[in-house]
Design an enzyme around this catalytic site. Structure first.
Site, PDB file in Angstrom:
ATOM      1  N   ALA A 289       0.843  -1.203   0.000  1.00  0.00           N
ATOM      2  CA  ALA A 289       0.000   0.000   0.000  1.00  0.00           C
ATOM      3  C   ALA A 289       0.878   1.253   0.000  1.00  0.00           C
ATOM      4  O   ALA A 289       1.940   1.282   0.634  1.00  0.00           O
ATOM      5  CB  ALA A 289      -0.910  -0.018   1.224  1.00  0.00           C
ATOM      6  N   PHE A 290       0.415   2.266  -0.728  1.00  0.00           N
ATOM      7  CA  PHE A 290       1.076   3.586  -0.748  1.00  0.00           C
ATOM      8  C   PHE A 290       2.555   3.509  -1.110  1.00  0.00           C
ATOM      9  O   PHE A 290       3.385   4.216  -0.541  1.00  0.00           O
ATOM     10  CB  PHE A 290       0.877   4.302   0.600  1.00  0.00           C
ATOM     11  CG  PHE A 290      -0.568   4.402   0.981  1.00  0.00           C
ATOM     12  CD1 PHE A 290      -1.438   5.206   0.245  1.00  0.00           C
ATOM     13  CD2 PHE A 290      -1.083   3.649   2.042  1.00  0.00           C
ATOM     14  CE1 PHE A 290      -2.790   5.266   0.573  1.00  0.00           C
ATOM     15  CE2 PHE A 290      -2.426   3.711   2.363  1.00  0.00           C
ATOM     16  CZ  PHE A 290      -3.285   4.523   1.626  1.00  0.00           C
ATOM     17  N   ARG A 291       2.855   2.617  -2.063  1.00  0.00           N
ATOM     18  CA  ARG A 291       4.231   2.478  -2.579  1.00  0.00           C
ATOM     19  C   ARG A 291       5.225   1.952  -1.537  1.00  0.00           C
ATOM     20  O   ARG A 291       6.429   2.042  -1.724  1.00  0.00           O
ATOM     21  CB  ARG A 291       4.778   3.811  -3.129  1.00  0.00           C
ATOM     22  CG  ARG A 291       3.901   4.477  -4.174  1.00  0.00           C
ATOM     23  CD  ARG A 291       4.191   3.912  -5.568  1.00  0.00           C
ATOM     24  NE  ARG A 291       3.563   4.697  -6.626  1.00  0.00           N
ATOM     25  CZ  ARG A 291       2.303   4.551  -7.026  1.00  0.00           C
ATOM     26  NH1 ARG A 291       1.522   3.648  -6.437  1.00  0.00           N
ATOM     27  NH2 ARG A 291       1.822   5.275  -8.014  1.00  0.00           N
ATOM     28  N   LEU A 292       4.692   1.428  -0.448  1.00  0.00           N
ATOM     29  CA  LEU A 292       5.612   0.849   0.544  1.00  0.00           C
ATOM     30  C   LEU A 292       5.766  -0.636   0.216  1.00  0.00           C
ATOM     31  O   LEU A 292       5.273  -1.521   0.903  1.00  0.00           O
ATOM     32  CB  LEU A 292       5.094   1.075   1.972  1.00  0.00           C
ATOM     33  CG  LEU A 292       4.988   2.555   2.348  1.00  0.00           C
ATOM     34  CD1 LEU A 292       4.486   2.729   3.782  1.00  0.00           C
ATOM     35  CD2 LEU A 292       6.344   3.257   2.194  1.00  0.00           C
ATOM     36  N   HIS A 293       6.419  -0.871  -0.898  1.00  0.00           N
ATOM     37  CA  HIS A 293       6.551  -2.229  -1.422  1.00  0.00           C
ATOM     38  C   HIS A 293       7.523  -3.032  -0.575  1.00  0.00           C
ATOM     39  O   HIS A 293       8.315  -2.472   0.181  1.00  0.00           O
ATOM     40  CB  HIS A 293       7.065  -2.171  -2.853  1.00  0.00           C
ATOM     41  CG  HIS A 293       6.403  -1.127  -3.694  1.00  0.00           C
ATOM     42  ND1 HIS A 293       5.056  -1.145  -3.949  1.00  0.00           N
ATOM     43  CD2 HIS A 293       6.905  -0.026  -4.311  1.00  0.00           C
ATOM     44  CE1 HIS A 293       4.751  -0.097  -4.712  1.00  0.00           C
ATOM     45  NE2 HIS A 293       5.855   0.596  -4.926  1.00  0.00           N
TER      46      HIS A 293
END
Ligand SMILES: Cc1cc2nc3c(=O)[nH]c(=O)nc-3n(C[C@H](O)[C@H](O)[C@H](O)COP(=O)(O)O)c2cc1C
Length: 206
Positions: free
Chosen positions: A182-186
């Site tokens: 989520a939210f580019r917190l890969h």
């Protein structure tokens, strides 16, 4: 401290063994991707260090590496034979996953290439002879005429593997597993070879 035996991506867990982990994600892709789950981009560099990239199909993998087949006189073939290095990338869009592989390149044995070539449809075996891959082609008719002529030449008899058509095996130095969060917190893990078949895993900032 990272768990050394498991890579965790939210709810998903993978073994920290790169080949076992790769096999699990490839099987997941085979079950869900609409076509070519084995398609991967292949990056090479020319003698100026200028990169190039194109898609190829993974035709086998085991602890030795990742195999694809091509014309050795194509651009990629020439570049790999000169550098003996390549990188691969799988992106399975609907699964939100990426695997990156970098390594050294070996040529598969004649037996391995012959076995795979023999498994291909007759038309594809003729095609391997007909296509002077990556070289200029005057028009479509020329290619079609080559296919026809080679078809009559071989008739229904056996079609030998073209000497310039074989497989390359990318022997990985490192393999990275990426899953979106989520939210580019890969989540990212890079597995780096530290010995003949020893690997160390590290989590990376996304
Ligand atoms: C999904 C897909 C799979 C492909 N698989 C292969 C392959 O396995 N081997 C191959 O030589 N070319 C394959 N191609 C064609 C290559 O992308 C490329 O056009 C061709 O090999 C010439 O590349 P080069 O001039 O850089 O050598 C594939 C293309 C696509 C789009």
């Amino acid at each position: 401290m990272m768990d050394k035996t498991t890579l965790t991506f939210g709810e998903i867990a993978l073994p920290a063994d790169p080949f076992a982990a790769f096999g699990i994600w490839l099987r997941d892709a085979e079950a869900s991707e609409p076509n070519d789950p084995n398609a991967m981009s292949l990056a090479t560099v020319d003698s100026d260090g200028l990169p190039d990239v194109r898609m190829v199909l993974l035709k086998g993998f085991d602890r030795r590496g990742f195999v694809f087949y091509t014309n050795f006189e194509s651009r990629k073939g020439e570049e790999i034979r000169a550098t003996r290095k390549a990188a691969l990338n799988f992106h399975w869009k609907s699964l939100h996953r990426q695997i990156r592989i970098r390594g050294d390149v070996e040529i598969v044995s004649d037996e391995e290439a012959d076995a795979y070539y023999a498994s291909r449809a007759r038309e594809s075996r003729i095609g391997a002879w007909a296509s002077l891959q990556s070289r200029p082609l005057e028009n479509r008719e020329t290619l079609e005429r080559r296919v026809e002529d080679l078809g009559s030449q071989y008739g229904e008899g056996p079609i030998p593997r073209p000497p310039v058509w074989s497989g390359f095996r990318v022997v990985p130095r490192e393999i990275e597993f990426w899953h979106d969060g989520a939210f580019r917190l890969h989540d990212r893990y890079r597995l780096t070879r530290t010995g003949a078949d020893d690997w160390t895993a590290s989590r990376l900032y996304p």
